[in-house]
Each structure stands twice: as C-alpha cells, then as structure tokens.
Design a protein around this motif. Structure first.
Motif, PDB file in Angstrom:
ATOM      1  N   MET A   1      13.784  10.402  -4.921  1.00 25.16           N
ATOM      2  CA  MET A   1      14.059   9.109  -5.155  1.00 25.16           C
ATOM      3  C   MET A   1      12.673   8.518  -5.880  1.00 25.16           C
ATOM      4  SD  MET A   1      15.441   6.077  -2.850  1.00 25.16           S
ATOM      5  CE  MET A   1      16.184   4.380  -3.655  1.00 25.16           C
ATOM      6  N   ASP A   2      12.797   7.997  -6.956  1.00 28.12           N
ATOM      7  CA  ASP A   2      11.320   7.250  -7.653  1.00 28.12           C
ATOM      8  C   ASP A   2      11.619   5.903  -7.581  1.00 28.12           C
ATOM      9  OD1 ASP A   2      10.509   9.858  -8.201  1.00 28.12           O
ATOM     10  OD2 ASP A   2      11.415   9.840 -10.211  1.00 28.12           O
ATOM     11  N   VAL A   3      10.498   5.168  -7.078  1.00 27.46           N
ATOM     12  CA  VAL A   3      10.420   3.878  -6.985  1.00 27.46           C
ATOM     13  C   VAL A   3       9.447   3.017  -7.444  1.00 27.46           C
ATOM     14  CG1 VAL A   3      10.433   1.950  -5.010  1.00 27.46           C
ATOM     15  CG2 VAL A   3      12.048   3.798  -4.707  1.00 27.46           C
ATOM     16  N   ALA A   4       9.455   1.640  -7.975  1.00 28.38           N
ATOM     17  CA  ALA A   4       8.319   0.997  -8.372  1.00 28.38           C
ATOM     18  C   ALA A   4       8.362  -0.399  -7.541  1.00 28.38           C
ATOM     19  CB  ALA A   4       8.732   0.589  -9.718  1.00 28.38           C
ATOM     20  N   LEU A   5       7.084  -0.636  -7.096  1.00 33.09           N
ATOM     21  CA  LEU A   5       6.845  -1.871  -6.319  1.00 33.09           C
ATOM     22  C   LEU A   5       6.391  -2.888  -7.352  1.00 33.09           C
ATOM     23  CD1 LEU A   5       5.045  -0.440  -3.352  1.00 33.09           C
ATOM     24  CD2 LEU A   5       7.638  -0.695  -3.640  1.00 33.09           C
ATOM     25  N   VAL A   6       6.895  -4.199  -7.366  1.00 34.92           N
ATOM     26  CA  VAL A   6       6.276  -5.295  -7.989  1.00 34.92           C
ATOM     27  C   VAL A   6       5.913  -6.385  -7.244  1.00 34.92           C
ATOM     28  CG1 VAL A   6       7.080  -7.010 -10.020  1.00 34.92           C
ATOM     29  CG2 VAL A   6       7.891  -4.884 -10.074  1.00 34.92           C
ATOM     30  N   LEU A  25       4.191  -0.799   2.133  1.00 31.91           N
ATOM     31  CA  LEU A  25       5.439  -0.527   1.671  1.00 31.91           C
ATOM     32  C   LEU A  25       5.204   1.061   0.963  1.00 31.91           C
ATOM     33  CD1 LEU A  25       6.908  -3.302  -0.381  1.00 31.91           C
ATOM     34  CD2 LEU A  25       8.214  -2.042   1.387  1.00 31.91           C
ATOM     35  N   GLY A  26       4.176   1.400   0.413  1.00 40.56           N
ATOM     36  CA  GLY A  26       3.854   2.813  -0.139  1.00 40.56           C
ATOM     37  C   GLY A  26       4.003   3.806   0.934  1.00 40.56           C
ATOM     38  N   GLU A  27       3.191   3.257   2.083  1.00 38.94           N
ATOM     39  CA  GLU A  27       3.200   4.224   3.290  1.00 38.94           C
ATOM     40  C   GLU A  27       4.500   4.427   3.903  1.00 38.94           C
ATOM     41  OE1 GLU A  27       0.840   4.903   7.499  1.00 38.94           O
ATOM     42  OE2 GLU A  27       0.884   2.821   6.478  1.00 38.94           O
ATOM     43  N   ARG A  28       5.553   3.391   4.041  1.00 42.98           N
ATOM     44  CA  ARG A  28       6.748   3.649   4.734  1.00 42.98           C
ATOM     45  C   ARG A  28       7.808   4.408   3.786  1.00 42.98           C
ATOM     46  NH1 ARG A  28       9.273   4.036   7.805  1.00 42.98           N
ATOM     47  NH2 ARG A  28      10.765   2.511   8.145  1.00 42.98           N
ATOM     48  N   LEU A  29       7.659   4.312   2.286  1.00 39.95           N
ATOM     49  CA  LEU A  29       8.573   5.114   1.597  1.00 39.95           C
ATOM     50  C   LEU A  29       8.042   6.268   1.296  1.00 39.95           C
ATOM     51  CD1 LEU A  29       8.669   2.166  -1.170  1.00 39.95           C
ATOM     52  CD2 LEU A  29      10.500   2.898   0.131  1.00 39.95           C
ATOM     53  N   ALA A  30       6.657   6.614   1.392  1.00 38.69           N
ATOM     54  CA  ALA A  30       6.100   8.014   1.446  1.00 38.69           C
ATOM     55  C   ALA A  30       6.877   8.971   2.709  1.00 38.69           C
ATOM     56  CB  ALA A  30       4.774   8.156   1.354  1.00 38.69           C
ATOM     57  N   GLU A  31       6.766   8.066   3.658  1.00 35.31           N
ATOM     58  CA  GLU A  31       7.098   8.638   4.907  1.00 35.31           C
ATOM     59  C   GLU A  31       8.740   9.154   5.027  1.00 35.31           C
ATOM     60  OE1 GLU A  31       4.561   5.916   8.054  1.00 35.31           O
ATOM     61  OE2 GLU A  31       6.711   5.818   7.955  1.00 35.31           O
ATOM     62  N   ARG A  32       9.612   8.504   3.950  1.00 37.85           N
ATOM     63  CA  ARG A  32      10.807   8.645   3.780  1.00 37.85           C
ATOM     64  C   ARG A  32      11.180   9.812   2.709  1.00 37.85           C
ATOM     65  NH1 ARG A  32      13.749   5.527   7.057  1.00 37.85           N
ATOM     66  NH2 ARG A  32      15.637   6.246   5.886  1.00 37.85           N
ATOM     67  N   GLY A  33      10.053  10.188   2.166  1.00 40.09           N
ATOM     68  CA  GLY A  33      10.114  11.117   0.781  1.00 40.09           C
ATOM     69  C   GLY A  33      10.231  10.699  -0.166  1.00 40.09           C
ATOM     70  N   VAL A  34      10.015   9.385  -0.510  1.00 40.49           N
ATOM     71  CA  VAL A  34      10.484   8.427  -1.913  1.00 40.49           C
ATOM     72  C   VAL A  34       9.135   8.679  -2.366  1.00 40.49           C
ATOM     73  CG1 VAL A  34      10.845   6.213  -2.765  1.00 40.49           C
ATOM     74  CG2 VAL A  34      12.041   7.176  -0.867  1.00 40.49           C
ATOM     75  N   ASN A  35       8.934   8.803  -3.843  1.00 42.39           N
ATOM     76  CA  ASN A  35       8.141   8.690  -4.722  1.00 42.39           C
ATOM     77  C   ASN A  35       7.748   7.390  -5.365  1.00 42.39           C
ATOM     78  OD1 ASN A  35       7.556  11.608  -4.879  1.00 42.39           O
ATOM     79  ND2 ASN A  35       9.269  11.893  -6.032  1.00 42.39           N
ATOM     80  N   VAL A  36       6.699   6.794  -4.932  1.00 39.63           N
ATOM     81  CA  VAL A  36       6.086   5.340  -5.410  1.00 39.63           C
ATOM     82  C   VAL A  36       5.374   5.706  -6.715  1.00 39.63           C
ATOM     83  CG1 VAL A  36       5.015   3.297  -5.112  1.00 39.63           C
ATOM     84  CG2 VAL A  36       6.250   4.393  -3.184  1.00 39.63           C
ATOM     85  N   GLU A  37       6.198   5.511  -7.797  1.00 36.06           N
ATOM     86  CA  GLU A  37       5.396   5.518  -9.088  1.00 36.06           C
ATOM     87  C   GLU A  37       4.708   4.551  -9.879  1.00 36.06           C
ATOM     88  OE1 GLU A  37       5.818   8.786 -10.716  1.00 36.06           O
ATOM     89  OE2 GLU A  37       6.908   9.355  -8.951  1.00 36.06           O
TER      90      GLU A  37
END
Length: 228
Positions: A1-6, A25-37
């Motif tokens: 899953m690829d995500v963008a933060l605005v 948010l970057g840390e929490r999403l990474a913990e869930r295996g999500v790519n913050v792009e």
C-alpha cells in the motif's frame, strides 16, 4: 500500500510549528507495512490543497491530510478536498448529532461550517476536540492538533495495511564513504533494504520481509564493520 501525506498550514512553511504529525504518521504507517511515498506541505490555500490532493489521490492508494480543519478563516482543508473530489460541502447530520449528544453543543451555538464535510463523505469523529475529519474516496482528512490527529488516525489505522516488515539498526563507527562497498555486498548477499544515516556515527537501518534473512544480514554486517 502506497500513501501520500499532505500537511496543510502556513505555520508549517514559516517554521512557526514543527511538523511532528508527518513524522508520527510516517512511523505508524511504516509499522503497518505501508510505504509513505510523499510528504508534502502546502499553504492555507484552497487551490494548492485541491491540486495536490487531486494529483496524489490518483497516484497513490490513499492520501492522508492533516491540518486546516475548523470554522476559522484559514481552515480550508475541507474546501480544498471537496474541490479535489468534485463534491460540495454540506453539514454532516452524524457530526451534529454526536456533538450534541457527547459534547453538549447545541447546533445554534456552533460556528458556521464546523460540521461541514464533502457530500457523501464518511465522518470521522474528533474524540479529542470539535472539528470532524472524514474519509472521501481514498482521502483521509485528519486534524492538525497532534492529540486530535493521533486519536482520529487510530480509529482508521486498520484500513492501512501492507506487507509485514522486520527492522534492525546498527551504529557504525566508520565514515559513511568507507562503507559503500560493504553496503553493496550486503545487498547482493541478502534480500534487505539498507538505509544509511550519517552523524557523529553512521546509523544503519536494515529492513526485510523475512525475519531470518534480516537476522543473517545484521550478523554479517556486524562482523564486517566497526560497531560503535
């Protein structure tokens, strides 16, 4: 899953407020295996918010916005997101009912626009404050106040899932430039992602989807560098 933060706010661009929301948010999403792009900061302008959200919602699986929620003149995120998805803003009955039942707010006492979200959006209740968030299509709209943002994200965290990752760190007492060849060999030998972050020492981050592979890579690196 690829995500963008605005992240929305003139105060972030001016340096008046440190953008801790993006880091959390970057840390929490990474913990869930999500790519913050992407992490993008935009000013309190509807056109900038709409343009950025519209671009990212087409490019990524989800967009998460923070900041700019509420009834004041510079709270423009809902308007920008509504423009991005081609919807109007309208008061949410669910939000108004919750504010009345749980917050004790009479409708006539709320500032105009407090409960407005894009038409058809799913409201996200603000358990730490007043201004609601929402989910519209693949866009998650969260507050900017850190306590409010964190609580609201936790309510939808289960909707963000990626491939499980395992992470390890080593601190190396050598110049980063001296480690280039060993990093290359490490990645040839093992299926890992290597991050190198220089400072007084070099902090090396290893990531892998296989825990055994990560352990083997960490041990190899430990045996081939000067560990601080």
């Amino acid at each position: 899953m690829d995500v963008a933060l605005v992240c929305v706010g003139d105060e972030l661009l001016a340096g008046d407020t440190v953008n801790t929301n993006a880091a959390w948010l970057g840390e929490r999403l990474a913990e869930r295996g999500v790519n913050v792009e992407r992490v993008t900061v935009v000013p309190d302008r509807v056109a900038d918010i709409a343009r950025t959200v519209n671009e990212y919602r087409a490019a990524y699986d989800a967009v998460v916005t923070t900041g700019g929620l509420g009834p004041t003149h510079d709270d423009l995120t809902m308007e920008g997101v509504a423009a991005a998805v081609g919807r109007t803003l309208e008061p949410s009955e669910a939000v108004l009912e919750r504010l009345a039942s749980e917050g004790g707010y009479a409708r006539e006492d709320l500032a105009a626009g407090t409960a407005d979200i894009p038409a058809g959006a799913r409201p996200l209740h603000n358990v730490e404050g007043v201004a609601p968030g929402c989910v519209v299509e693949n866009v998650y709209v969260l507050p900017g106040v850190p306590a409010e943002m964190k609580a609201m994200f936790e309510a939808v965290a289960g909707e963000f899932e990626g491939e499980e990752r395992h992470v390890d760190f080593l601190v190396v007492d050598e110049p980063e430039s001296a480690l280039v060849d060993r990093f290359a060999e490490l990645q040839e030998r093992f299926d890992v992602i290597v991050g190198s972050y220089p400072g007084d020492d070099v902090r090396v981050k290893l990531q892998a989807t296989d825990e055994t592979e990560l352990e083997a890579a960490t041990e190899w690196l430990r045996a081939n560098v000067e560990v601080a």
